[in-house]
Design a protein around this motif. Sequence first.
Motif, PDB file in Angstrom:
ATOM      1  N   ASP A  59       0.833  -1.199   0.000  1.00  0.00           N
ATOM      2  CA  ASP A  59       0.000   0.000   0.000  1.00  0.00           C
ATOM      3  C   ASP A  59       0.871   1.254   0.000  1.00  0.00           C
ATOM      4  N   GLU A  60       0.327   2.339  -0.565  1.00  0.00           N
ATOM      5  CA  GLU A  60       1.050   3.597  -0.593  1.00  0.00           C
ATOM      6  C   GLU A  60       1.111   4.209   0.802  1.00  0.00           C
ATOM      7  N   LEU A  61       2.214   4.898   1.083  1.00  0.00           N
ATOM      8  CA  LEU A  61       2.398   5.519   2.390  1.00  0.00           C
ATOM      9  C   LEU A  61       1.906   6.959   2.440  1.00  0.00           C
ATOM     10  N   GLY A  62       1.692   7.557   1.296  1.00  0.00           N
ATOM     11  CA  GLY A  62       1.227   8.934   1.284  1.00  0.00           C
ATOM     12  C   GLY A  62       2.379   9.920   1.374  1.00  0.00           C
ATOM     13  N   ALA A  63       2.031  11.184   1.665  1.00  0.00           N
ATOM     14  CA  ALA A  63       3.033  12.249   1.695  1.00  0.00           C
ATOM     15  C   ALA A  63       3.978  12.082   2.875  1.00  0.00           C
ATOM     16  N   ILE A  64       5.194  12.608   2.720  1.00  0.00           N
ATOM     17  CA  ILE A  64       6.182  12.520   3.793  1.00  0.00           C
ATOM     18  C   ILE A  64       5.746  13.367   4.979  1.00  0.00           C
ATOM     19  N   GLU A  65       5.909  12.821   6.156  1.00  0.00           N
ATOM     20  CA  GLU A  65       5.534  13.531   7.382  1.00  0.00           C
ATOM     21  C   GLU A  65       6.590  14.592   7.710  1.00  0.00           C
ATOM     22  N   ARG A  66       6.249  15.478   8.605  1.00  0.00           N
ATOM     23  CA  ARG A  66       7.150  16.581   8.960  1.00  0.00           C
ATOM     24  C   ARG A  66       8.062  16.239  10.132  1.00  0.00           C
ATOM     25  N   GLU A  67       7.925  15.049  10.696  1.00  0.00           N
ATOM     26  CA  GLU A  67       8.739  14.658  11.844  1.00  0.00           C
ATOM     27  C   GLU A  67       9.280  13.251  11.639  1.00  0.00           C
ATOM     28  N   LEU A  68      10.377  12.953  12.337  1.00  0.00           N
ATOM     29  CA  LEU A  68      10.960  11.614  12.321  1.00  0.00           C
ATOM     30  C   LEU A  68      11.720  11.408  13.619  1.00  0.00           C
ATOM     31  N   ASN A  69      11.542  10.241  14.223  1.00  0.00           N
ATOM     32  CA  ASN A  69      12.204   9.919  15.484  1.00  0.00           C
ATOM     33  C   ASN A  69      13.136   8.728  15.274  1.00  0.00           C
ATOM     34  N   VAL A  70      14.438   8.972  15.437  1.00  0.00           N
ATOM     35  CA  VAL A  70      15.463   7.957  15.185  1.00  0.00           C
ATOM     36  C   VAL A  70      16.152   7.587  16.490  1.00  0.00           C
ATOM     37  N   TYR A  71      16.377   6.292  16.680  1.00  0.00           N
ATOM     38  CA  TYR A  71      17.060   5.773  17.864  1.00  0.00           C
ATOM     39  C   TYR A  71      18.254   4.963  17.376  1.00  0.00           C
ATOM     40  N   TYR A 115       9.575   5.928  18.653  1.00  0.00           N
ATOM     41  CA  TYR A 115      10.628   5.870  17.656  1.00  0.00           C
ATOM     42  C   TYR A 115      10.123   5.257  16.348  1.00  0.00           C
ATOM     43  N   ASP A 116      10.626   5.799  15.243  1.00  0.00           N
ATOM     44  CA  ASP A 116      10.275   5.295  13.920  1.00  0.00           C
ATOM     45  C   ASP A 116      11.343   4.365  13.366  1.00  0.00           C
ATOM     46  N   ILE A 117      12.598   4.624  13.703  1.00  0.00           N
ATOM     47  CA  ILE A 117      13.721   3.827  13.201  1.00  0.00           C
ATOM     48  C   ILE A 117      14.612   3.415  14.360  1.00  0.00           C
ATOM     49  N   ILE A 118      15.033   2.152  14.347  1.00  0.00           N
ATOM     50  CA  ILE A 118      16.034   1.650  15.282  1.00  0.00           C
ATOM     51  C   ILE A 118      17.155   1.024  14.465  1.00  0.00           C
ATOM     52  N   VAL A 119      18.330   0.832  15.093  1.00  0.00           N
ATOM     53  CA  VAL A 119      19.488   0.301  14.364  1.00  0.00           C
ATOM     54  C   VAL A 119      20.147  -0.810  15.192  1.00  0.00           C
ATOM     55  N   PRO A 120      19.488  -1.955  15.320  1.00  0.00           N
ATOM     56  CA  PRO A 120      20.034  -3.039  16.142  1.00  0.00           C
ATOM     57  C   PRO A 120      21.122  -3.842  15.433  1.00  0.00           C
ATOM     58  N   SER A 121      21.876  -4.599  16.210  1.00  0.00           N
ATOM     59  CA  SER A 121      22.866  -5.518  15.669  1.00  0.00           C
ATOM     60  C   SER A 121      22.182  -6.790  15.179  1.00  0.00           C
ATOM     61  N   ASN A 122      22.910  -7.570  14.400  1.00  0.00           N
ATOM     62  CA  ASN A 122      22.311  -8.699  13.693  1.00  0.00           C
ATOM     63  C   ASN A 122      21.575  -9.682  14.586  1.00  0.00           C
ATOM     64  N   TYR A 123      22.135 -10.026  15.767  1.00  0.00           N
ATOM     65  CA  TYR A 123      21.492 -11.049  16.581  1.00  0.00           C
ATOM     66  C   TYR A 123      20.195 -10.550  17.224  1.00  0.00           C
ATOM     67  N   VAL A 124      19.988  -9.232  17.198  1.00  0.00           N
ATOM     68  CA  VAL A 124      18.774  -8.659  17.770  1.00  0.00           C
ATOM     69  C   VAL A 124      17.639  -8.619  16.737  1.00  0.00           C
ATOM     70  N   VAL A 125      17.978  -8.667  15.449  1.00  0.00           N
ATOM     71  CA  VAL A 125      16.952  -8.555  14.410  1.00  0.00           C
ATOM     72  C   VAL A 125      15.860  -9.612  14.562  1.00  0.00           C
ATOM     73  N   PRO A 126      16.179 -10.918  14.662  1.00  0.00           N
ATOM     74  CA  PRO A 126      15.104 -11.894  14.840  1.00  0.00           C
ATOM     75  C   PRO A 126      14.357 -11.740  16.159  1.00  0.00           C
ATOM     76  N   ALA A 302       5.648   2.861  14.323  1.00  0.00           N
ATOM     77  CA  ALA A 302       6.097   4.106  13.692  1.00  0.00           C
ATOM     78  C   ALA A 302       4.926   4.979  13.257  1.00  0.00           C
ATOM     79  N   SER A 303       4.977   6.255  13.624  1.00  0.00           N
ATOM     80  CA  SER A 303       3.947   7.224  13.222  1.00  0.00           C
ATOM     81  C   SER A 303       4.346   7.977  11.959  1.00  0.00           C
ATOM     82  N   HIS A 304       5.598   7.835  11.562  1.00  0.00           N
ATOM     83  CA  HIS A 304       6.105   8.582  10.412  1.00  0.00           C
ATOM     84  C   HIS A 304       6.776   7.600   9.449  1.00  0.00           C
ATOM     85  N   ARG A 305       5.987   6.735   8.869  1.00  0.00           N
ATOM     86  CA  ARG A 305       6.528   5.636   8.080  1.00  0.00           C
ATOM     87  C   ARG A 305       7.126   6.103   6.758  1.00  0.00           C
ATOM     88  N   ARG A 306       6.511   7.087   6.113  1.00  0.00           N
ATOM     89  CA  ARG A 306       7.084   7.565   4.857  1.00  0.00           C
ATOM     90  C   ARG A 306       8.431   8.261   5.123  1.00  0.00           C
TER      91      ARG A 306
END
Length: 379
Positions: A59-71, A115-126, A302-306
């Motif tokens: 499905d389409e995500l629509g227009a880009i949001e004005r905020e983004l939360n990165v961890y 948070y919209d984005i996280i950056v875990p290490s490989n063993y945390v992904v599953p 995530a509230s800001h998926r686009r």
Amino acid sequence: MSESDTVEHLGQGLALGRLSRRDLLALAGALGLSLSSLGTLLTACARGETADEQATVADELGAIERELNVYNWSDYVAADTIANFEREFGVKVTYDTYESNEEMLTRLQAGGSGYDIIVPSNYVVPVAVAADLVAPLMKQYIPNLENLDSTFLDPVFDPGNRYAVPYQWGTTGLAWRTDKLRVEPDSWSILLDVKYRGKMTQMDDMREVIGAWLRFRGKSLNSTDPTELAQARADALAARKNLKAYVSAAVKGQLISGDVWVAQLWNGDTAQARAEQPSIGYLVPKEGCTIWTDSMMVTRSASHRRAAHEFINYILRPEVGADISNTTGYGSPNKAAFPSMKNPVAYPTPLELQRLEYQQDLGGAIGLWEAIWTELRGT
């Protein structure tokens, strides 16, 4: 019933609709199943999703949001990475950092992180997938995925890169002073050599230390076999007599000064040290070692998926990826970034890849590992 039989039984229930994911996780927790087993199960089940479920992902995500939360991890972007994204896309980024995967997971599992984005290490992904903390990627919004090197596609911890986009990578091998040792130390056995007593270190990291001695004997660095772990313990205790200390990032300064001649260390930190002292080499021991990848993932809440997908695509631009690795000293999975990098970390050769292994969840065997580590650390 064995754990593998139990996992297969639960998988059948999920596939036939008798169990929801929520039910599956609750039952698995009650039965004491390891998170690595759950991650494998849910990844396999994802391949069997119905056409309707696949259509939802598209499905389409629509227009880009004005905020983004990165961890993200601390010290893991270039000085202008975030500011340039904000300026170009008109998005206000809230950028928080953590120091361990456990810290990040605890905050997410507590809920309300935003948070919209996280950056875990490989063993945390599953683990994140099993706990339903992350959402499948919508790859039509990430055309720069084509910039990734094939080495980092379809990893064992995320088949098909369904949930995770590689961000930075590294290995944990041997750093050494080329002006102090006449012969290249191609094996973990160097740490058993009394000639260099007091001039060698291993990392202050349970998984890396015990894992190295498992690899030394030709075993998996994820072993849960008591006999194999007993041998790793014996080797580690023998090596401890020769070590100056168990130390991780701080050993860079000791390598540069010459106080340490051989160190178990990450390739990126070694590259940082070599920038100040050219007489520092790095290698993957012939028995093998850890390879790791930190990856960008979009959270389920995530509230800001686009904006999240646009950020991932932005990070995969060649010049952005190059700036990040130039800052961190770690490898970029972005092959298109290499021409813009000052000191690119070479990808593992095919021969090295045969000797590299990703860390996985240890399940109930973690207690055996912790007992060995407590003895080694003398605490």
